[in-house]
Motif scaffolding. Sequence first.
Motif, PDB file in Angstrom:
ATOM      1  N   PRO A 201       0.800  -1.226   0.000  1.00  0.00           N
ATOM      2  CA  PRO A 201       0.000   0.000   0.000  1.00  0.00           C
ATOM      3  C   PRO A 201       0.827   1.267   0.000  1.00  0.00           C
ATOM      4  O   PRO A 201       0.303   2.352  -0.299  1.00  0.00           O
ATOM      5  CB  PRO A 201      -0.821  -0.119   1.291  1.00  0.00           C
ATOM      6  CG  PRO A 201      -0.031  -1.037   2.171  1.00  0.00           C
ATOM      7  CD  PRO A 201       0.621  -2.013   1.228  1.00  0.00           C
ATOM      8  N   LEU A 202       2.117   1.164   0.321  1.00  0.00           N
ATOM      9  CA  LEU A 202       2.962   2.344   0.331  1.00  0.00           C
ATOM     10  C   LEU A 202       3.107   2.941  -1.064  1.00  0.00           C
ATOM     11  O   LEU A 202       3.281   4.154  -1.210  1.00  0.00           O
ATOM     12  CB  LEU A 202       4.340   1.990   0.901  1.00  0.00           C
ATOM     13  CG  LEU A 202       5.323   3.144   1.097  1.00  0.00           C
ATOM     14  CD1 LEU A 202       4.732   4.217   2.007  1.00  0.00           C
ATOM     15  CD2 LEU A 202       6.631   2.622   1.672  1.00  0.00           C
ATOM     16  N   VAL A 203       3.024   2.097  -2.108  1.00  0.00           N
ATOM     17  CA  VAL A 203       3.208   2.608  -3.473  1.00  0.00           C
ATOM     18  C   VAL A 203       2.072   3.542  -3.880  1.00  0.00           C
ATOM     19  O   VAL A 203       2.326   4.685  -4.286  1.00  0.00           O
ATOM     20  CB  VAL A 203       3.388   1.444  -4.464  1.00  0.00           C
ATOM     21  CG1 VAL A 203       3.481   1.968  -5.890  1.00  0.00           C
ATOM     22  CG2 VAL A 203       4.647   0.645  -4.122  1.00  0.00           C
ATOM     23  N   PRO A 204       0.786   3.129  -3.786  1.00  0.00           N
ATOM     24  CA  PRO A 204      -0.277   4.092  -4.107  1.00  0.00           C
ATOM     25  C   PRO A 204      -0.347   5.252  -3.119  1.00  0.00           C
ATOM     26  O   PRO A 204      -0.770   6.354  -3.486  1.00  0.00           O
ATOM     27  CB  PRO A 204      -1.551   3.247  -4.077  1.00  0.00           C
ATOM     28  CG  PRO A 204      -1.201   2.033  -3.280  1.00  0.00           C
ATOM     29  CD  PRO A 204       0.251   1.774  -3.542  1.00  0.00           C
ATOM     30  N   ALA A 205       0.075   5.022  -1.866  1.00  0.00           N
ATOM     31  CA  ALA A 205       0.096   6.130  -0.903  1.00  0.00           C
ATOM     32  C   ALA A 205       1.084   7.200  -1.348  1.00  0.00           C
ATOM     33  O   ALA A 205       0.792   8.405  -1.283  1.00  0.00           O
ATOM     34  CB  ALA A 205       0.455   5.608   0.485  1.00  0.00           C
ATOM     35  N   LEU A 206       2.256   6.777  -1.802  1.00  0.00           N
ATOM     36  CA  LEU A 206       3.234   7.736  -2.315  1.00  0.00           C
ATOM     37  C   LEU A 206       2.681   8.451  -3.540  1.00  0.00           C
ATOM     38  O   LEU A 206       2.834   9.673  -3.686  1.00  0.00           O
ATOM     39  CB  LEU A 206       4.534   7.013  -2.671  1.00  0.00           C
ATOM     40  CG  LEU A 206       5.592   7.858  -3.403  1.00  0.00           C
ATOM     41  CD1 LEU A 206       6.067   9.015  -2.526  1.00  0.00           C
ATOM     42  CD2 LEU A 206       6.778   6.991  -3.822  1.00  0.00           C
ATOM     43  N   ALA A 207       2.024   7.699  -4.430  1.00  0.00           N
ATOM     44  CA  ALA A 207       1.455   8.304  -5.635  1.00  0.00           C
ATOM     45  C   ALA A 207       0.444   9.386  -5.283  1.00  0.00           C
ATOM     46  O   ALA A 207       0.458  10.485  -5.858  1.00  0.00           O
ATOM     47  CB  ALA A 207       0.810   7.232  -6.498  1.00  0.00           C
ATOM     48  N   GLU A 208      -0.440   9.092  -4.337  1.00  0.00           N
ATOM     49  CA  GLU A 208      -1.457  10.069  -3.952  1.00  0.00           C
ATOM     50  C   GLU A 208      -0.827  11.286  -3.289  1.00  0.00           C
ATOM     51  O   GLU A 208      -1.258  12.428  -3.520  1.00  0.00           O
ATOM     52  CB  GLU A 208      -2.485   9.430  -3.024  1.00  0.00           C
ATOM     53  CG  GLU A 208      -3.671  10.315  -2.700  1.00  0.00           C
ATOM     54  CD  GLU A 208      -4.465  10.720  -3.922  1.00  0.00           C
ATOM     55  OE1 GLU A 208      -5.006  11.851  -3.920  1.00  0.00           O
ATOM     56  OE2 GLU A 208      -4.551   9.933  -4.895  1.00  0.00           O
ATOM     57  N   THR A 209       0.206  11.068  -2.482  1.00  0.00           N
ATOM     58  CA  THR A 209       0.917  12.194  -1.868  1.00  0.00           C
ATOM     59  C   THR A 209       1.519  13.093  -2.940  1.00  0.00           C
ATOM     60  O   THR A 209       1.402  14.325  -2.888  1.00  0.00           O
ATOM     61  CB  THR A 209       2.028  11.672  -0.932  1.00  0.00           C
ATOM     62  OG1 THR A 209       1.435  10.991   0.171  1.00  0.00           O
ATOM     63  CG2 THR A 209       2.888  12.815  -0.410  1.00  0.00           C
ATOM     64  N   VAL A 210       2.149  12.488  -3.924  1.00  0.00           N
ATOM     65  CA  VAL A 210       2.766  13.261  -5.018  1.00  0.00           C
ATOM     66  C   VAL A 210       1.712  14.042  -5.793  1.00  0.00           C
ATOM     67  O   VAL A 210       1.911  15.223  -6.136  1.00  0.00           O
ATOM     68  CB  VAL A 210       3.553  12.316  -5.953  1.00  0.00           C
ATOM     69  CG1 VAL A 210       3.931  13.028  -7.244  1.00  0.00           C
ATOM     70  CG2 VAL A 210       4.801  11.800  -5.252  1.00  0.00           C
ATOM     71  N   LEU A 211       0.568  13.416  -6.061  1.00  0.00           N
ATOM     72  CA  LEU A 211      -0.488  14.104  -6.804  1.00  0.00           C
ATOM     73  C   LEU A 211      -1.013  15.311  -6.024  1.00  0.00           C
ATOM     74  O   LEU A 211      -1.338  16.350  -6.613  1.00  0.00           O
ATOM     75  CB  LEU A 211      -1.623  13.134  -7.106  1.00  0.00           C
ATOM     76  CG  LEU A 211      -1.320  12.065  -8.166  1.00  0.00           C
ATOM     77  CD1 LEU A 211      -2.440  11.023  -8.209  1.00  0.00           C
ATOM     78  CD2 LEU A 211      -1.118  12.702  -9.545  1.00  0.00           C
TER      79      LEU A 211
END
Length: 285
Positions: A201-211
């Motif tokens: 889940p860290l991967v989509p969490a990072l993606a959402e943070t970046v967005l």
Amino acid sequence: MSGPVAVVEIACDESGFSGTNLLDPASPVIAHAAVDLTREEAATVLGTLRSRFNHRRTAEHKAHLLLRPGQPEAVAWFLDELAGRSTVHVVDKRDHVAGRVLDLLTGEPSYVDGTRLGRDRGRAVAVLRERGDVLAAFVAMTHLKHRRRPDRTAVDRFLALVPGVVAEGVPELAGVTRRGVVAVLDRLLDADPAVPPPLEPLVPALAETVLRWSDGGRSVVVVHDEQSALTRQRTAVLAATLAAAVSPAPPPLLGVRQVDSRRDPRVQVADLLAGWARSSAEAAA
């Protein structure tokens, strides 16, 4: 002619990362925090926590120091200092697993799945998240470390549960077949870079943070605490996928640099914020 693209550097850390043990009731969420402080500003925040709120002087500040009993003033001051300079994204791990069931088995997987750019799975996720047996079977089936081929028993166990879930209101899974499931698992075993890791889940969490930090108008450089989930290949694919998804807007993610949190006060501040957010989310659940 357009001018240069604005770039922001953020420091990130998480709280609640539990590897593939995503269904542990003791750790139901993962919180991913980001700050855009300078090193000097972050060091000042940590120094004030030490002197004003009697935090121990250690090589690294940890969230339990901020969250220990009798620290409400420290928390209030800390959050006020970060107002407008930070974000937190909280992922419910059961929701994440339920979403991955759908993302991997009912369409072409993508690194935007699990973010605002992904497919809307809300209704089906709400049903699936309550089926602990289905989630556990999916986790067992997709936990492929040290395997050379899919586990037939795990696949059978998962497929046996699918008809019941379809009947409960998840018609998206009606077309799932053994052949399709094995094909996805084979892609995971072959390390197909287009397929996002189902149990990270860290991967989509990072993606959402970046967005959130990109906000359609600037690019983001991430300084992150060391995490095995954020491999170079994954972050490169994530950057390319996000760029393609938002084009012609600026590419959201320019790069990820992992550091030892003990040597970067910005990451320590992000860790404190993530720990507070995770504790708050779990207390409210």
